[in-house]
Design a protein around this motif. Structure first.
Motif, PDB file in Angstrom:
ATOM      1  N   LEU A 182       7.572  -0.549 -15.812  1.00 55.87           N
ATOM      2  CA  LEU A 182       6.959   0.430 -14.905  1.00 55.87           C
ATOM      3  C   LEU A 182       7.279   1.791 -15.469  1.00 55.87           C
ATOM      4  O   LEU A 182       8.461   2.148 -15.622  1.00 55.87           O
ATOM      5  N   ARG A 183       6.211   2.564 -15.774  1.00 50.96           N
ATOM      6  CA  ARG A 183       6.403   3.830 -16.479  1.00 50.96           C
ATOM      7  C   ARG A 183       5.879   4.962 -15.625  1.00 50.96           C
ATOM      8  O   ARG A 183       4.761   4.911 -15.100  1.00 50.96           O
ATOM      9  N   ALA A 184       6.723   6.040 -15.478  1.00 50.43           N
ATOM     10  CA  ALA A 184       6.329   7.242 -14.728  1.00 50.43           C
ATOM     11  C   ALA A 184       6.224   8.397 -15.692  1.00 50.43           C
ATOM     12  O   ALA A 184       7.128   8.599 -16.508  1.00 50.43           O
ATOM     13  N   VAL A 185       5.093   9.179 -15.586  1.00 47.63           N
ATOM     14  CA  VAL A 185       4.862  10.292 -16.493  1.00 47.63           C
ATOM     15  C   VAL A 185       4.452  11.504 -15.655  1.00 47.63           C
ATOM     16  O   VAL A 185       3.582  11.387 -14.785  1.00 47.63           O
ATOM     17  N   CYS A 216      10.526  -4.141 -14.436  1.00 49.47           N
ATOM     18  CA  CYS A 216      10.136  -4.807 -13.201  1.00 49.47           C
ATOM     19  C   CYS A 216      10.867  -6.134 -13.093  1.00 49.47           C
ATOM     20  O   CYS A 216      11.366  -6.688 -14.074  1.00 49.47           O
ATOM     21  N   GLY A 217      10.905  -6.678 -11.914  1.00 45.48           N
ATOM     22  CA  GLY A 217      11.539  -7.958 -11.706  1.00 45.48           C
ATOM     23  C   GLY A 217      10.730  -9.084 -12.288  1.00 45.48           C
ATOM     24  O   GLY A 217       9.506  -9.074 -12.226  1.00 45.48           O
ATOM     25  N   GLU A 218      11.380 -10.107 -12.869  1.00 48.79           N
ATOM     26  CA  GLU A 218      10.682 -11.242 -13.446  1.00 48.79           C
ATOM     27  C   GLU A 218      10.159 -12.154 -12.336  1.00 48.79           C
ATOM     28  O   GLU A 218      10.883 -12.441 -11.386  1.00 48.79           O
ATOM     29  N   VAL A 268       7.933 -11.532 -10.165  1.00 52.65           N
ATOM     30  CA  VAL A 268       7.519 -10.862  -8.927  1.00 52.65           C
ATOM     31  C   VAL A 268       6.060 -10.414  -9.079  1.00 52.65           C
ATOM     32  O   VAL A 268       5.746  -9.664 -10.004  1.00 52.65           O
ATOM     33  N   PRO A 269       5.148 -10.887  -8.226  1.00 50.20           N
ATOM     34  CA  PRO A 269       3.753 -10.481  -8.362  1.00 50.20           C
ATOM     35  C   PRO A 269       3.588  -9.005  -8.058  1.00 50.20           C
ATOM     36  O   PRO A 269       4.291  -8.454  -7.200  1.00 50.20           O
ATOM     37  N   ALA A 270       2.699  -8.375  -8.779  1.00 50.61           N
ATOM     38  CA  ALA A 270       2.466  -6.949  -8.554  1.00 50.61           C
ATOM     39  C   ALA A 270       1.802  -6.745  -7.202  1.00 50.61           C
ATOM     40  O   ALA A 270       0.854  -7.406  -6.844  1.00 50.61           O
ATOM     41  N   ALA A 271       2.345  -5.860  -6.424  1.00 50.67           N
ATOM     42  CA  ALA A 271       1.819  -5.559  -5.083  1.00 50.67           C
ATOM     43  C   ALA A 271       1.618  -4.067  -4.967  1.00 50.67           C
ATOM     44  O   ALA A 271       2.267  -3.279  -5.643  1.00 50.67           O
ATOM     45  N   ASP A 272       0.753  -3.703  -4.060  1.00 52.51           N
ATOM     46  CA  ASP A 272       0.463  -2.295  -3.885  1.00 52.51           C
ATOM     47  C   ASP A 272       1.115  -1.828  -2.602  1.00 52.51           C
ATOM     48  O   ASP A 272       1.101  -2.537  -1.579  1.00 52.51           O
ATOM     49  N   ALA A 273       1.744  -0.679  -2.599  1.00 53.94           N
ATOM     50  CA  ALA A 273       2.404  -0.138  -1.405  1.00 53.94           C
ATOM     51  C   ALA A 273       1.455   0.798  -0.679  1.00 53.94           C
ATOM     52  O   ALA A 273       0.577   1.423  -1.268  1.00 53.94           O
ATOM     53  N   GLU A 274       1.645   0.863   0.662  1.00 53.10           N
ATOM     54  CA  GLU A 274       0.794   1.743   1.472  1.00 53.10           C
ATOM     55  C   GLU A 274       1.238   3.175   1.232  1.00 53.10           C
ATOM     56  O   GLU A 274       2.420   3.453   1.094  1.00 53.10           O
ATOM     57  N   PRO A 275       0.266   4.120   1.196  1.00 51.31           N
ATOM     58  CA  PRO A 275       0.623   5.528   1.006  1.00 51.31           C
ATOM     59  C   PRO A 275       1.326   6.083   2.244  1.00 51.31           C
ATOM     60  O   PRO A 275       1.207   5.578   3.348  1.00 51.31           O
ATOM     61  N   VAL A 276       2.035   7.115   2.041  1.00 49.62           N
ATOM     62  CA  VAL A 276       2.785   7.743   3.134  1.00 49.62           C
ATOM     63  C   VAL A 276       1.833   8.658   3.914  1.00 49.62           C
ATOM     64  O   VAL A 276       0.993   9.332   3.335  1.00 49.62           O
ATOM     65  N   ALA A 277       1.936   8.643   5.259  1.00 52.42           N
ATOM     66  CA  ALA A 277       1.081   9.469   6.112  1.00 52.42           C
ATOM     67  C   ALA A 277       1.402  10.929   5.894  1.00 52.42           C
ATOM     68  O   ALA A 277       2.470  11.276   5.403  1.00 52.42           O
ATOM     69  N   ASP A 278       0.489  11.758   6.354  1.00 50.03           N
ATOM     70  CA  ASP A 278       0.658  13.187   6.142  1.00 50.03           C
ATOM     71  C   ASP A 278       1.520  13.848   7.190  1.00 50.03           C
ATOM     72  O   ASP A 278       2.006  14.968   6.993  1.00 50.03           O
ATOM     73  N   ASP A 279       1.759  13.212   8.354  1.00 48.54           N
ATOM     74  CA  ASP A 279       2.510  13.898   9.400  1.00 48.54           C
ATOM     75  C   ASP A 279       3.984  13.971   8.987  1.00 48.54           C
ATOM     76  O   ASP A 279       4.505  13.158   8.234  1.00 48.54           O
ATOM     77  N   GLN A 280       4.665  14.988   9.585  1.00 49.13           N
ATOM     78  CA  GLN A 280       6.041  15.276   9.234  1.00 49.13           C
ATOM     79  C   GLN A 280       6.986  14.161   9.632  1.00 49.13           C
ATOM     80  O   GLN A 280       7.919  13.803   8.906  1.00 49.13           O
ATOM     81  N   ALA A 319       7.960   0.836  -6.881  1.00 50.60           N
ATOM     82  CA  ALA A 319       8.974   0.211  -7.731  1.00 50.60           C
ATOM     83  C   ALA A 319       9.574  -0.995  -7.041  1.00 50.60           C
ATOM     84  O   ALA A 319       9.810  -2.051  -7.665  1.00 50.60           O
ATOM     85  N   ALA A 320       9.783  -0.870  -5.705  1.00 49.77           N
ATOM     86  CA  ALA A 320      10.325  -2.005  -4.968  1.00 49.77           C
ATOM     87  C   ALA A 320       9.327  -3.133  -4.940  1.00 49.77           C
ATOM     88  O   ALA A 320       9.693  -4.316  -5.046  1.00 49.77           O
ATOM     89  N   ALA A 321       8.024  -2.767  -4.818  1.00 50.69           N
ATOM     90  CA  ALA A 321       7.001  -3.807  -4.794  1.00 50.69           C
ATOM     91  C   ALA A 321       6.919  -4.536  -6.111  1.00 50.69           C
ATOM     92  O   ALA A 321       6.540  -5.718  -6.149  1.00 50.69           O
ATOM     93  N   HIS A 322       7.253  -3.892  -7.211  1.00 47.50           N
ATOM     94  CA  HIS A 322       7.217  -4.536  -8.522  1.00 47.50           C
ATOM     95  C   HIS A 322       8.550  -5.181  -8.894  1.00 47.50           C
ATOM     96  O   HIS A 322       8.745  -5.620 -10.037  1.00 47.50           O
ATOM     97  N   GLY A 323       9.418  -5.271  -7.961  1.00 50.44           N
ATOM     98  CA  GLY A 323      10.680  -5.995  -8.211  1.00 50.44           C
ATOM     99  C   GLY A 323      11.698  -5.230  -9.006  1.00 50.44           C
ATOM    100  O   GLY A 323      12.633  -5.838  -9.574  1.00 50.44           O
TER     101      GLY A 323
END
Length: 585
Positions: free
Chosen positions: A71-74, A95-97, A99-111, A24-28
């Protein structure tokens, strides 16, 4: 762009929530919307984990209209465990006007990495809380301003209310003042009009009647005038209220009722005294000398107002003066009329020559004046007839008239013609009263000579009716008024008399009118005298005198005294005399 997460455990849910926040932050998406999205998503995932099974989260950024920029979450169930028939949970944020769509890195599995990611995801919550704090401060500031504004508005309303009430009070005071001024004007107008009505009459009984008619019903229910020396014994001896007796004894107004009146200038009658059935206001009728009565009033429909009572006391004082003046006038009039009657001569009775006299006082003012008539014999047998008028009215004119009458009789003892007698009266009056004048006509009838001799001094001319009905005005040149600062010798004039002739001597009150002068009046007198027949004059000269006066005085009220002396030589004067060749007087 579509991202999908399968969630069956709490770490799965945490990673999905963190990834959603980053995307969501990446999409403004603004921090407020991100916090709203992640909070709602976290609550929904907790409920899903509680129900158990595997759940799928789809996050999709639309790039095609009409959902471009959203941006829609289901969240849906992967195991069909949601058997309650509930629709899939979804939420859409903007989304922010630009603002180019960007992809965020996934979160690692470690705690450790997951915990750090979760802490980073709370930055949006912190930002929201900070914004909420700012908004709270702003709300607090505006609340304080609103409270101050409300206080100002309340103060303004209070001032407006006070100003409005003050305006209402001023209007009420002005309305009251106008009412009081109008009432005062009405009372003053009534007092002035009533005073004029009371003083217009010189009869005290009429003044009393007018007083009663003026006060009822506006200022009194009933009016009783108690005059101490009234002519009506029944009214004098009638029982009077105790308050009226006290008012007569003390000279102060009294109010008698079962309650105090508290009226200005009025004493409350003692309650121990017998009280009347209705309230009474007893006002003394005072004069310059002593009280002459009491005015006893019962109230009108309403109670007396204090200002009305003040006006009633003043009106009563004026009524007392009017009654006193009327009584004084009546007393003086009675004296004057008695004196006038005493001064008028009883005409001598003479065979062949009939005399008739009439004296009428003026209808205005004191009924006495300076007009007089007289008839007497001289030592040579002549009969002197005279009519005169002293200027002015009243006792002074009557006294001077009496002195002239006496002086004329004294001068006539030594003889003399009418002109000589008037000349002596002129000198006498000039020295006796330099500022007083008189007019007179003297006519002499001699038994040995059928000739009339007369003389006039400033007086209307005699009128002679001959037996044939012709009327002549004897207007030969007269002398000037008696008493003026002028030396004069008044001339005699003569005219031949034949049996059946009538001579009319009169004063100006009979013929003079202000709007017409004296000449038309003399013409009316001559015309009226010409209508009589010699037989009527021979039969009843007194009735003829009354018939002569009636048409001449019926047209108006008299402003002056009227005096008339008719001298009629009988048609058969020679037959009435003992000697046919001698007229017998």
């Amino acid at each position: 762009m579509i991202r999908t997460w399968h969630i069956s455990t709490a770490p799965d849910a945490a990673r999905a929530r963190v990834d959603t926040a980053r995307l969501a932050a990446a999409h403004g998406v603004s921090g407020m919307e991100r916090a709203r999205l992640t909070a709602a998503l976290g609550a929904e995932l907790r409920q899903c984990l509680t129900r158990g099974g595997t759940w799928r989260l789809d996050l999709r950024a639309a790039t095609d209209p009409p959902e471009d920029g959203l941006l829609r979450a289901v969240v849906t169930s992967c195991d069909d465990t949601d058997d309650e028939g509930r629709p899939p949970w979804h939420m859409t944020v903007a989304c922010g006007e630009g603002v180019p769509a960007a992809d965020a890195e996934p979160v690692a599995d470690d705690q450790e990495t997951l915990a750090d990611a979760l802490l980073g995801a709370d930055e949006d919550t912190a930002l929201v809380l900070e914004r909420l704090g700012e908004q709270e401060d702003l709300v607090t500031f505006h609340r304080e301003e609103l409270e101050q504004t409300n206080q100002g508005v309340l103060a303004l309303h209070a001032e407006l209310d006070a100003a409005g009430q003050a305006q209402l009070d001023l209007l009420a005071a002005e309305r009251k003042a106008r009412g009081e001024a109008e009432a005062a004007r009405r009372r003053l107008t009534f007092l002035a009009d009533a005073s004029a009505v009371l003083t217009a009459s010189l009869n005290h009984d009429e003044v009393v009647r007018r007083l009663e008619s003026l006060l009822v019903p506006e200022y009194a229910g009933s009016v009783d005038v108690w005059l101490f020396d009234a002519d009506d014994e029944d009214r004098v001896n009638a029982p009077r209220p105790a308050a009226a007796v006290v008012a007569a004894r003390t000279g102060r107004p009294q109010y008698a009722a079962d309650h105090p009146g508290d009226l200005p200038g009025v004493d409350d009658h003692p309650s121990a005294a017998p009280l009347p059935a209705a309230p009474l206001l007893c006002i003394p009728l005072g004069t310059r000398r002593t009280p002459q009565g009491v005015l006893i009033l019962t109230p009108p429909a309403a109670r007396w107002d204090a200002d009305d009572v003040v006006m009633l006391i003043e009106l009563t004082r004026r009524a007392g003066v009017a009654i006193d003046n009327a009584r004084r006038f009546e007393h003086n009039r009675d004296i004057a009329e008695t004196l006038q009657r005493a001064l008028l001569t009883d005409l001598p009775t003479t065979p062949g020559l009939h005399l008739a006299a009439r004296y009428l006082p003026a209808t205005h003012g004191l009924n006495i004046g300076g007009d007089w008539y007289d008839a007497f014999r001289q030592p040579d047998g002549s009969l002197i007839t005279v009519i005169g008028d002293v200027t002015g009215h009243g006792l002074h004119a009557a006294v001077m008239m009496s002195q002239l009458r006496t002086a004329l009789r004294a001068y006539a003892v030594d003889g003399g013609t009418p002109g000589q007698l008037l000349t002596k009266l002129h000198i006498f009056l000039h020295h006796l009263q330099p500022e007083l004048y008189a007019t007179a006509v003297i006519a002499r009838f001699h038994p040995d000579d059928p000739t009339l001799t007369w003389a006039a001094a400033g007086h209307p001319p005699p009128v002679l009716r001959t037996p044939d009905g012709q009327v002549h005005t004897l207007d030969a040149k007269p002398g000037a008024m008696l008493g003026i600062p002028l030396q004069q010798v008044i001339q005699d004039h003569t005219v031949t008399l034949t049996p059946g002739s009538t001579l009319a001597l009169y004063t100006d009150g009979l013929v003079e009118r202000r709007a017409q002068g004296i000449d038309p009046g003399i013409e009316r007198l001559a015309a009226a005298l010409g209508t009589f027949r010699s037989a009527d004059l021979d039969a009843d000269l007194d009735a003829s005198a009354d018939s002569l006066l009636h048409p001449l005085l019926a047209d108006s009220e008299r402003d002056d005294d009227v005096c008339l002396l008719l001298c009629h030589l009988h048609s058969r004067a020679a037959e009435l005399a003992k000697t046919p060749t001698r007229l017998a007087f």
